[in-house]
Design an enzyme around this catalytic site. Structure first.
Site, short mmCIF file in Angstrom:
data_model
loop_
_atom_site.label_atom_id
_atom_site.label_comp_id
_atom_site.label_asym_id
_atom_site.label_seq_id
_atom_site.Cartn_x
_atom_site.Cartn_y
_atom_site.Cartn_z
CB SER A 458 -1.28 4.63 12.28
OG SER A 458 -0.21 4.87 11.38
CG ASP A 579 6.85 7.91 13.70
OD1 ASP A 579 6.68 9.11 13.41
OD2 ASP A 579 5.93 7.13 13.98
CG HIS A 582 2.61 7.82 13.59
ND1 HIS A 582 3.60 6.89 13.38
CD2 HIS A 582 1.46 7.26 13.17
CE1 HIS A 582 3.07 5.79 12.87
NE2 HIS A 582 1.77 5.99 12.73
#
Length: 603
Positions: A458, A579, A582
């Site tokens: 991601s 988080d 990211h």
């Protein structure tokens, strides 16, 4: 008279509370990201097996005594046992968020509703919420998925067991039927699990986790606690304890060494754990077991009796008191403070809410408390402390200033050659004489990206547009939850499509550790290519293990370079989203320019 004497009697089994204590401590340690309990998530599976055993044992005893099972009464007992603590937790968390972060409270509406109706695990599945990528502002209710599975079992199992007893009155047939159901569930987990992808679907699913509960139920059918006789031979007693102790040792080793992304965990690993747990339970419930008495020591039994309260309260405290998801971990004092709050809340919940409601004297209990002379000063003190913590939270949020984004680091300081030692992560990465502005990089793009491939998870998706802007023609293949074990498959697919370049950047490791031999096999298949392995920064226990493995294996190959994102992003919280993993838009630009500089150095 003799008939009544032959009736089974319920007895307290302290060893079971000891096993509960070990399980809840493992789960709490896991959520604190303690390295010695990286497999602490297995504690939930232990609870599943325990629930299957104890509930089935209770229902079979009721059938033996009454030739019937009062299903409605059973449901009401379960609801009185489980709901009060959970609703109390909901109320306190809601009050806290109303005072500190109302927007976050509104975003938790789905978690709240699904948890109240005990379908939270399916809510998370349908909304594709990952259990393993909840790095930052995770839901404080994220641990309630397991209670949903257990409550679904409590609702359905008495009916199914009643039908089973009616149609298969012989214990052998009933036992076989339960084991068949357990086998189907275990096979469902194995078949639904896709190596290299986020395992949350099989981790959350009632269908894929039911085998643990069913194994406990099968044990209760064949090894009912009320049928066991403490009068056994010394040799049999010793054998029983040795088997139980061996099972307990295996459980502790699994809690210490298991990684949640290990393929074997979902390919019969959870099944193996459930069988080991069943062996331990079989020992602990036997009245002749010395191991049961050892695990029944007072500290463990106290923790075991409060295990449900501890489980309910620990996760909201950890999540809501997490100051910065990008932090490298909590210190001893911070952990001790959180543990103290968890224990205090658990005691208050158990003593003043759970037990009074379960024993049906809630109003009497609180009437007596209200009349006590010391109660009102305690209320005043509690309100003062809550106001203090809320004010502290407001001040912290109000004074939090984001520093300006620095310019990217010199590529000479973030890339390691094969014969270059690993950089100290505390060294200064900005070379004032050689730094390159990422703004300039976006204004004057370097050579086009033909022949370059970026493979990642991601994080790669975060930088996709920026990399393509800097390197038109680059092939970017990113997927949420992807692990290193999937890299070879991705490489083969890209090669078959003719999209595998001569320069390959591999950004994998954010989602867990990997097998170094598999990475070596991948690199062996790419010896004609120039490979770049990117280190990771993730607030999880596996971060250093992943980075050490990347450097160790990468330094074995002449065609491999290390791009040290971990070092380049040291003390750069402004690069990251909440988080801690990211990237913000500025962080993505920074990351992309870092990759481009490395490619320019080797072009």
């Amino acid at each position: 008279m003799s008939g009544k004497l032959d009736q089974p009697k319920k007895r307290y089994m302290p060893g079971i509370d000891g096993l509960r204590a070990i399980s809840v401590l493992a789960v709490i340690a896991y959520h604190f990201d303690l390295k010695w309990a990286q497999g602490g998530l297995l504690g939930v599976s232990v609870f599943f097996v325990l629930s299957g055993y104890l509930i089935t044992d209770q229902l079979l005893m009721e059938w033996k005594v009454n030739k019937n099972v009062a299903i409605w009464n059973f449901w009401m007992r379960r609801f009185r046992r489980l709901l009060p603590a959970m609703l109390s937790m909901f109320i306190l968390v809601a009050l806290w968020l109303m005072a500190t972060n109302p927007d976050r409270l509104l975003s938790l509406k789905g978690d709240f509703i699904s948890s109240v109706f005990y379908v939270n695990n399916w809510y998370l599945i349908f909304h594709k919420v990952s259990y393993f990528e909840s790095f930052g502002p995770a839901s404080p209710f994220g641990h309630l998925w397991s209670l949903s599975i257990e409550e679904q079992f409590y609702v359905a199992w008495p009916i199914l067991l009643f039908i089973g007893i009616r149609f298969a009155p012989r214990r052998g047939k009933l036992l076989l039927s339960i084991l068949v159901l357990a086998s189907i569930s275990a096979m469902a987990m194995t078949l639904k699990y896709v190596p290299g992808e986020d395992p949350s679907r099989v981790y959350y699913g009632t269908d894929t986790r039911a085998f643990a509960i069913l194994i406990g139920a099968a044990l209760a059918v064949g090894w009912s606690s009320w049928k066991l006789n403490e009068k056994i031979s010394p040799a049999a007693r010793t054998t029983l304890d040795m088997i139980g102790a061996l099972g307990l040792l295996v459980l502790v080793i699994l809690i210490h060494r298991t990684n949640e992304y290990d393929d074997s965990l979902y390919q019969f690993g959870f099944l193996y754990l459930s069988l080991v747990t069943a062996v331990i339970i079989a020992t602990l419930v036997h009245p002749a077991s010395r191991l049961g008495k050892i695990l029944g020591c007072r500290p463990l039994t106290w923790l075991g009796k409060h295990s449900y309260s501890l489980y309910i309260w620990h996760y909201p405290v950890i999540i809501l008191m997490r100051p910065d998801a990008s932090s490298e971990g909590l210190g001893f004092t911070q952990i001790l403070l959180r543990l103290t709050i968890i224990v205090v809340l658990s005691i208050l919940s158990y003593e003043f809410i759970e037990e009074p409601i379960r024993r049906r004297h809630f109003l009497t209990k609180w009437r007596d408390i209200w009349r006590h002379d010391r109660f009102k000063p305690m209320i005043g003190l509690s309100v003062t402390l809550i106001a203090f913590f809320i004010a502290q939270s407001w001040i912290t949020n109000a004074t939090k200033v984001q520093p300006e984004l620095d310019q990217p680091v010199s590529i000479q300081n973030t890339v390691q050659n094969d014969d270059q030692p690993s950089n100290n992560h505390n060294q200064q990465f900005i070379d004032d004489n050689q730094q390159t502005s990422h703004d300039d990089a976006f204004v004057n793009p370097p050579n086009e990206g033909e022949g370059i491939t970026l493979i990642g998870d991601s994080l790669t998706l975060d930088v996709d547009s920026y990399v393509k802007l800097l390197l038109p023609g680059i092939v970017v293949d990113g997927k949420v939850g992807r692990q290193m074990s999937r890299a070879q498959e991705v490489v083969d697919e890209l090669r078959a499509k003719g999209q595998l370049g001569d320069h390959i950047i591999i950004e994998l490791g954010s989602n867990g550790v990997f097998n170094k031999s598999k990475l070596r096999s991948l690199l062996d298949s790419l010896q004609t290519k120039q490979i770049y392995l990117v280190t990771t920064r993730v607030p999880k226990s596996w971060q250093n293990t992943v980075n050490d493995a990347l450097k160790e294996v990468g330094n074995e190959y002449q065609n491999v370079k290390i791009i040290d994102w971990y070092s380049a992003s040291e003390n750069r919280s402004e690069l990251f989203a909440h988080d801690g993993v990211h990237l913000t838009p500025e962080g993505a630009r920074y990351y992309a320019s870092l990759l481009v500089e490395q490619l320019k150095q080797n072009s």
